[in-house]
Design a protein around this motif. Structure first.
Motif, PDB file in Angstrom:
ATOM      1  N   UNK A 155       0.801  -1.216   0.000  1.00  0.00           N
ATOM      2  CA  UNK A 155       0.000   0.000   0.000  1.00  0.00           C
ATOM      3  C   UNK A 155       0.833   1.265   0.000  1.00  0.00           C
ATOM      4  N   UNK A 156       2.010   1.215   0.615  1.00  0.00           N
ATOM      5  CA  UNK A 156       2.847   2.406   0.747  1.00  0.00           C
ATOM      6  C   UNK A 156       3.852   2.558  -0.402  1.00  0.00           C
ATOM      7  N   UNK A 157       4.044   1.530  -1.203  1.00  0.00           N
ATOM      8  CA  UNK A 157       5.141   1.499  -2.174  1.00  0.00           C
ATOM      9  C   UNK A 157       5.131   2.681  -3.134  1.00  0.00           C
ATOM     10  N   UNK A 158       3.983   2.992  -3.732  1.00  0.00           N
ATOM     11  CA  UNK A 158       3.919   4.071  -4.709  1.00  0.00           C
ATOM     12  C   UNK A 158       4.213   5.420  -4.059  1.00  0.00           C
ATOM     13  N   UNK A 159       3.649   5.664  -2.891  1.00  0.00           N
ATOM     14  CA  UNK A 159       3.892   6.924  -2.197  1.00  0.00           C
ATOM     15  C   UNK A 159       5.344   7.019  -1.740  1.00  0.00           C
ATOM     16  N   UNK A 160       5.908   5.913  -1.269  1.00  0.00           N
ATOM     17  CA  UNK A 160       7.307   5.917  -0.841  1.00  0.00           C
ATOM     18  C   UNK A 160       8.217   6.316  -1.996  1.00  0.00           C
ATOM     19  N   UNK A 161       7.941   5.769  -3.190  1.00  0.00           N
ATOM     20  CA  UNK A 161       8.747   6.110  -4.363  1.00  0.00           C
ATOM     21  C   UNK A 161       8.605   7.590  -4.707  1.00  0.00           C
ATOM     22  N   UNK A 162       7.394   8.123  -4.607  1.00  0.00           N
ATOM     23  CA  UNK A 162       7.157   9.541  -4.903  1.00  0.00           C
ATOM     24  C   UNK A 162       7.927  10.430  -3.917  1.00  0.00           C
ATOM     25  N   UNK A 163       7.887  10.081  -2.639  1.00  0.00           N
ATOM     26  CA  UNK A 163       8.599  10.870  -1.638  1.00  0.00           C
ATOM     27  C   UNK A 163      10.108  10.812  -1.860  1.00  0.00           C
TER      28      UNK A 163
END
Length: 298
Positions: A269-277
């Motif tokens: 669930x966090x993978x896409x947001x982690x990459x963006x950050x």
């Protein structure tokens, strides 16, 4: 002529307003509220339930598993209500500093309208499931009352993404599950469609704000966003869920917190947001540690 970040955000807002006109939902009529619940269907897919894959899960009856999924979905929707309430108040304060004639301001108002309908939808689905909402404790209510006053600039947009993207990634994976209660599947389809616009807006807000953010703002946002990890973990897995489901509370909580399958779902669930950050320089050693200790990073 140079395009300023404000003008760029107005262009993005204009496109999103057009998208909202073409495809928005009124949950009061888009969901069949009179349809009965289906016996034997889950309120969350099995693999998303916190105890899935644990020894305790293997001991539960099918009825106990379904009841646990009901209580966990009621909790998720309750957390969604809290978050969208805080976000709307943060956006209202943002509007006090904006030109009310711009597409940017108009889309903020459009998004707030979406979030108001979502809060109504979440409340109605909790009731339709035959569950009760989970309520904030006193400390959380005080924090929620104060937080919107500190959500400025890129911190507002990053905070919005933390509340939206983690849930959105899970919803996209599970909304077509054939074992899901129809009312929950309908909710997820509506929420995924409309949250896609909100996520686009928040991501653009982060990117364009960072173009003229100070070093201090970057430093604060990159570190403070890490607090989202322990906050999400505490909200989404807590003893009240297992108490309402009629389980051994301490055993269920202990196994859920140590459940590698549940941690893998959190990481997905966090993978896409982690990459963006990471791509935007908003991850530090401190914030990574917080997300990792909370189970959202490997």
């Amino acid at each position: 002529m140079t395009t300023t970040p404000e003008r760029t955000m107005d262009k993005v807002a204009g496109r999103l307003i057009n998208g909202s006109v073409r495809r928005s939902y009124e949950p009061a009529v888009a969901i069949d509220w009179d349809a009965p619940l289906v016996d034997g269907k889950y309120f969350l897919p099995k693999e998303v339930v916190s105890l899935y894959g644990t020894p305790y899960w293997e001991e539960l009856t099918e009825e106990q598993r379904i009841e646990l999924s009901r209580q966990e979905m009621a909790n998720i929707l309750s957390v969604g209500l809290w978050f969208e309430n805080i976000l709307n108040r943060g956006l209202l304060l943002q509007l006090l500093r904006e030109d009310p004639t711009t597409p940017f301001a108009h889309y903020v108002l459009t998004e707030m309208g979406d979030e108001c309908r979502h809060m109504t939808m979440f409340g109605k689905v909790i009731d339709r499931m035959g569950a009760r909402p989970f309520r904030m404790g006193l400390a959380d209510r005080v924090a929620a009352a104060l937080l919107p006053h500190f959500l400025h600039g890129s911190l507002l947009w990053v905070g919005a993404l933390i509340g939206e993207e983690i849930f959105d990634a899970q919803q996209r994976r599970i909304m077509t599950d054939p074992e899901l209660q129809p009312v929950v599947a309908q909710l997820m389809r509506i929420h995924v469609t409309e949250e896609a616009r909100h996520i686009k807006f928040a991501r653009e807000g982060v990117v364009h704000r960072l173009q003229h953010a100070s070093r201090l703002e970057r430093f604060l946002v990159a570190n403070l966003q890490g607090l989202g990890g322990p906050t999400m973990r505490r909200c989404l897995v807590h003893r009240g869920i297992y108490h309402r489901a009629g389980l051994d509370v301490e055993r269920a909580y202990r196994e859920a917190m140590a459940n590698p399958h549940h941690q893998e779902m959190a990481r997905v669930g966090f993978a896409s947001l982690a990459a963006f950050l990471e791509d935007n320089g908003l991850m530090t050693r401190f914030s990574r540690r917080l997300w990792r200790r909370s189970g959202f990073l490997a």
